[in-house]
Design a protein around this motif. Structure first.
Motif, mmCIF file in Angstrom:
data_model
loop_
_atom_site.group_PDB
_atom_site.id
_atom_site.type_symbol
_atom_site.label_atom_id
_atom_site.label_comp_id
_atom_site.label_asym_id
_atom_site.label_seq_id
_atom_site.Cartn_x
_atom_site.Cartn_y
_atom_site.Cartn_z
ATOM 1 N N ASN A 47 7.249 -52.226 -28.210
ATOM 2 C CA ASN A 47 5.695 -52.676 -28.131
ATOM 3 C C ASN A 47 4.934 -51.212 -27.437
ATOM 4 O O ASN A 47 3.709 -51.409 -27.224
ATOM 5 N N ASP A 48 5.661 -50.224 -27.409
ATOM 6 C CA ASP A 48 5.155 -49.089 -26.708
ATOM 7 C C ASP A 48 4.310 -49.365 -25.301
ATOM 8 O O ASP A 48 3.148 -48.856 -25.153
ATOM 9 N N VAL A 49 4.953 -50.161 -24.578
ATOM 10 C CA VAL A 49 4.527 -50.350 -23.186
ATOM 11 C C VAL A 49 4.463 -49.149 -22.426
ATOM 12 O O VAL A 49 5.173 -48.828 -21.951
ATOM 13 N N PRO A 50 3.247 -48.676 -21.812
ATOM 14 C CA PRO A 50 3.409 -47.387 -21.026
ATOM 15 C C PRO A 50 4.279 -47.933 -19.740
ATOM 16 O O PRO A 50 3.957 -48.956 -19.171
ATOM 17 N N GLY A 51 4.645 -46.598 -19.316
ATOM 18 C CA GLY A 51 5.397 -46.953 -17.908
ATOM 19 C C GLY A 51 6.738 -47.530 -17.814
ATOM 20 O O GLY A 51 7.230 -47.437 -16.612
ATOM 21 N N ILE A 52 7.231 -47.832 -18.932
ATOM 22 C CA ILE A 52 8.556 -48.434 -18.945
ATOM 23 C C ILE A 52 9.464 -47.330 -19.863
ATOM 24 O O ILE A 52 9.497 -47.079 -20.848
ATOM 25 N N GLU A 53 9.898 -46.275 -18.949
ATOM 26 C CA GLU A 53 10.819 -45.334 -19.526
ATOM 27 C C GLU A 53 12.119 -45.550 -20.015
ATOM 28 O O GLU A 53 12.388 -45.016 -21.123
ATOM 29 N N ALA A 54 13.027 -46.373 -19.361
ATOM 30 C CA ALA A 54 14.213 -46.757 -20.018
ATOM 31 C C ALA A 54 15.301 -45.947 -20.305
ATOM 32 O O ALA A 54 15.741 -45.593 -21.453
ATOM 33 N N VAL A 76 3.882 -53.599 -13.882
ATOM 34 C CA VAL A 76 4.581 -52.045 -14.270
ATOM 35 C C VAL A 76 4.006 -51.228 -12.930
ATOM 36 O O VAL A 76 2.900 -51.276 -12.715
ATOM 37 N N PRO A 77 4.929 -50.607 -12.336
ATOM 38 C CA PRO A 77 4.817 -49.866 -10.997
ATOM 39 C C PRO A 77 3.892 -48.846 -11.409
ATOM 40 O O PRO A 77 4.213 -48.241 -12.498
ATOM 41 N N ALA A 78 3.349 -48.048 -10.436
ATOM 42 C CA ALA A 78 2.709 -46.902 -10.494
ATOM 43 C C ALA A 78 3.375 -45.735 -10.901
ATOM 44 O O ALA A 78 2.843 -44.789 -11.566
ATOM 45 N N LYS A 79 4.765 -45.690 -10.449
ATOM 46 C CA LYS A 79 5.392 -44.626 -11.166
ATOM 47 C C LYS A 79 6.799 -45.269 -10.998
ATOM 48 O O LYS A 79 7.225 -46.067 -10.265
ATOM 49 N N GLN A 80 7.867 -44.717 -11.860
ATOM 50 C CA GLN A 80 9.038 -45.133 -11.794
ATOM 51 C C GLN A 80 10.030 -44.270 -11.190
ATOM 52 O O GLN A 80 11.239 -44.884 -10.751
ATOM 53 N N PHE A 81 9.834 -43.073 -10.937
ATOM 54 C CA PHE A 81 10.862 -42.256 -10.121
ATOM 55 C C PHE A 81 10.022 -41.257 -9.353
ATOM 56 O O PHE A 81 8.930 -40.950 -9.461
#
Length: 106
Positions: free
Chosen positions: A31-38, A101-106
């Motif tokens: 569903n193209d959720v921003p911030g989930i890089e996976a 969703v966190p502000a950043k993933q890494f």
């Protein structure tokens, strides 16, 4: 089909319908959720699908496994509510699940 609400750091919300049996991460990607890089594709080998599970849903989503906890060590801003979305299998009982969703993933 379970409906999941993803809340972005700016407060905007995206509600998606998920197929039971897929993971939260898979649903986010479909569903193209921003911030989930996976980046690892759901193998619990990175922490780029990190989310914060709303307190009301923490018991229903369960506790992280030891492997998941080890991977969360690589996530940014880990909290008590932190989970890797690739490790949460969606079921009809999770209809209404809310995650941030966190502000950043890494």
């Amino acid at each position: 089909m379970p409906k999941i609400t993803f809340i972005q750091p700016d407060g905007s919300e995206q509600v998606v319908e998920a197929e039971p049996g897929v993971t939260l991460m898979e649903s986010a990607k479909m569903n193209d959720v921003p911030g989930i890089e996976a980046e690892c594709g759901g193998a619990c080998a990175c922490a780029t699908c990190h989310v914060y599970v709303d307190d009301a849903w923490r018991e229903k989503t369960g506790k992280p496994s030891q492997m998941e906890e080890d991977m969360l060590d690589f996530a940014f801003d880990v909290r008590e509510q932190s989970r890797l979305s690739c490790q949460i299998k969606l079921t009809p009982e999770l209809d209404g699940l809310v995650v941030r969703v966190p502000a950043k993933q890494f």
